[in-house]
Design a protein around this motif. Structure first.
Motif, short mmCIF file in Angstrom:
data_model
loop_
_atom_site.label_atom_id
_atom_site.label_comp_id
_atom_site.label_asym_id
_atom_site.label_seq_id
_atom_site.Cartn_x
_atom_site.Cartn_y
_atom_site.Cartn_z
N PHE A 108 -7.99 1.19 20.03
CA PHE A 108 -6.54 1.11 20.11
C PHE A 108 -6.11 -0.35 19.95
N SER A 109 -5.00 -0.55 19.25
CA SER A 109 -4.55 -1.92 18.98
C SER A 109 -3.60 -2.45 20.05
N ASN A 110 -3.01 -1.56 20.86
CA ASN A 110 -2.08 -1.99 21.92
C ASN A 110 -2.48 -1.38 23.25
N ARG A 111 -2.28 -2.15 24.31
CA ARG A 111 -2.52 -1.64 25.66
C ARG A 111 -1.36 -2.05 26.56
N THR A 112 -0.69 -1.04 27.13
CA THR A 112 0.49 -1.27 27.96
C THR A 112 0.21 -0.75 29.37
N VAL A 113 0.48 -1.57 30.38
CA VAL A 113 0.26 -1.18 31.77
C VAL A 113 1.60 -1.18 32.49
N PHE A 114 1.86 -0.12 33.27
CA PHE A 114 3.15 -0.01 33.97
C PHE A 114 2.96 0.75 35.27
N ASN A 115 4.01 0.75 36.10
CA ASN A 115 4.00 1.47 37.36
C ASN A 115 4.26 2.96 37.10
N ARG A 116 3.36 3.78 37.59
CA ARG A 116 3.44 5.22 37.32
C ARG A 116 4.71 5.84 37.89
N ALA A 121 9.65 -2.14 33.31
CA ALA A 121 8.82 -3.34 33.19
C ALA A 121 7.38 -2.95 32.87
N CYS A 122 6.71 -3.76 32.07
CA CYS A 122 5.32 -3.49 31.71
C CYS A 122 4.65 -4.78 31.27
N GLN A 123 3.36 -4.71 31.08
CA GLN A 123 2.60 -5.80 30.47
C GLN A 123 1.86 -5.21 29.28
N THR A 124 2.19 -5.70 28.09
CA THR A 124 1.59 -5.16 26.87
C THR A 124 0.88 -6.27 26.11
N VAL A 125 -0.34 -5.96 25.70
CA VAL A 125 -1.11 -6.84 24.84
C VAL A 125 -1.47 -6.02 23.60
N GLY A 126 -1.20 -6.59 22.41
CA GLY A 126 -1.54 -5.81 21.23
C GLY A 126 -1.17 -6.48 19.93
N GLU A 127 -1.54 -5.81 18.86
CA GLU A 127 -1.34 -6.34 17.52
C GLU A 127 -0.20 -5.65 16.77
N SER A 128 0.28 -4.51 17.31
CA SER A 128 1.28 -3.72 16.57
C SER A 128 2.58 -3.61 17.36
N LEU A 129 3.13 -4.75 17.73
CA LEU A 129 4.36 -4.76 18.51
C LEU A 129 5.50 -5.37 17.70
#
Length: 375
Positions: A257-265, A312-320
């Protein structure tokens, strides 16, 4: 035959075994509950052509015997008594009806019976393989996969959970082809057997509803040819397994996967529940616009209005930034069962399968197929 018991206990047991009776079965004999009294133990048995349930309960037995009671009649009557009502059920020799007496209500009721000799016997069951699971393991297996199964009877392969055992690893898989839930479980040492089977979700739901968290009991699964027997406490269920070759469940999972997003469920779940009120009821579509530090949730229908929220989230990726849409219920189903406060969403492109996982738990994978929409 004669016995006494409290209405609450009898009603609970009757309601459990009644679920084995299919409304589509045309054989009148299968509309009854077979009651067998031996000493102070009452067995209640109900079945259809492929599914059988046997529930044991303690009663005050006065005279052994057996009855075949119309399930609807006894179920409807028991539902109308106070829980602490003391009931006496009796059939006198030669009579073709059962008398039910209620002490507190000072009532007496007569229910016509069917012939118990015409009812099929509960089969003896000696299986080829036995799998014993703790209540904790069985509970996790059920809660993380069953909800993802299909309810479409015309596609039987997807109406069950696929179990794959290899040594001490047990993998459970549920899918309706639009979503895929995979849970890996570690078993205690001692059983190195390898096998796979497809268990009806109906059976697993019944096991789940009878797990007792206060007094945990192990669940025993016994396999015999194309049948399975499950035992939990005083409940025994025998069911046919689902036949057919389960598809390769790993194939829909992208290799990376090119993107990873973390957030509060919790924040995401509540926001989706609000925004999805403005989605089309048939598809429950919610749009996600994902960027480095936020997800914009939106939904709109011309005659209902529109809703939008930012999470709010934290996203790291190449396709943003990335625009992607999902069935909102499929997302909230996962959130209700993932067991963590933070969740990761991994994506590639707008129409490529995405992966949801509990943060810090790689044993649980949930694959979602995006919905094609116009942003």
């Amino acid at each position: 035959m004669q016995f006494s018991c409290e209405s609450k206990e009898l009603a609970q047991s009757v309601n459990i075994v009644k679920r084995a009776i299919s409304s589509s079965n045309n054989a009148p004999i299968f509309s009854g509950i077979h009651a067998i009294l031996q000493g102070n133990t009452l067995q209640l048995i109900a079945m259809d052509n492929t599914y059988m349930m046997n529930k044991k309960m303690d009663v005050n037995g006065q005279e052994d015997g057996e009855l075949l009671i119309p399930a609807k009649a006894i179920g409807d009557l028991l539902a109308r008594f106070d829980p602490d009502e003391v009931l006496t059920l009796q059939q006198l020799p030669g009579e073709k009806e059962m008398t039910l007496k209620a002490a507190k209500a000072r009532g007496q009721y007569h229910i016509p019976l069917m012939d118990p000799e015409e009812y099929p016997a509960m089969p003896s069951f000696e299986g080829d393989r036995v799998l014993r699971l703790s209540e904790e393991v069985m509970g996790k297996l059920i809660s993380t996969t069953v909800y993802a199964c299909s309810t479409d009877a015309s596609r039987p392969l997807y109406t069950g959970v696929y179990l794959e055992k290899s040594g001490q690893r047990l993998t459970a898989v549920g899918t309706n082809t639009h979503r895929l839930a995979i849970k890996d479980l570690e078993l205690p040492e001692g059983d190195d057997s390898e096998f796979s089977l497809l268990i009806p979700a109906r059976l697993l739901k019944e096991i789940g509803s009878n797990l007792n968290g206060e007094l945990p009991e192990p669940v025993t699964l016994t396999l015999k040819e194309r049948q399975i027997m499950a035992k939990v406490g005083n409940l025994t269920i025998i069911s046919s397994l689902i036949e057919g070759k389960f598809p390769d469940y790993r194939r829909p999972i992208p290799p990376s996967f090119s993107n990873r997003t973390v957030f509060n469920r919790v924040d995401m779940e509540k926001a989706i529940q609000r925004v999805s009120l403005f989605s089309q009821s048939d598809y429950n579509i919610v749009r996600l616009a994902i960027d480095a530090d936020g997800i914009v949730l939106s939904s709109a229908v011309s005659d209902m209005g529109q809703g939008k929220e930012i999470i709010a989230c934290q996203t790291v990726g190449e396709s943003l930034p990335l625009n992607i849409a999902f069935n909102s219920r499929y997302m909230t189903d996962f959130f209700k069962n993932c067991g963590t406060d933070r969740v990761s969403l991994e994506t590639n492109a707008s129409l490529s399968p995405a992966r949801l996982m509990p943060e810090g738990d790689e044993s649980y994978t949930y694959i979602l197929t995006p919905v094609r929409v116009i942003f």
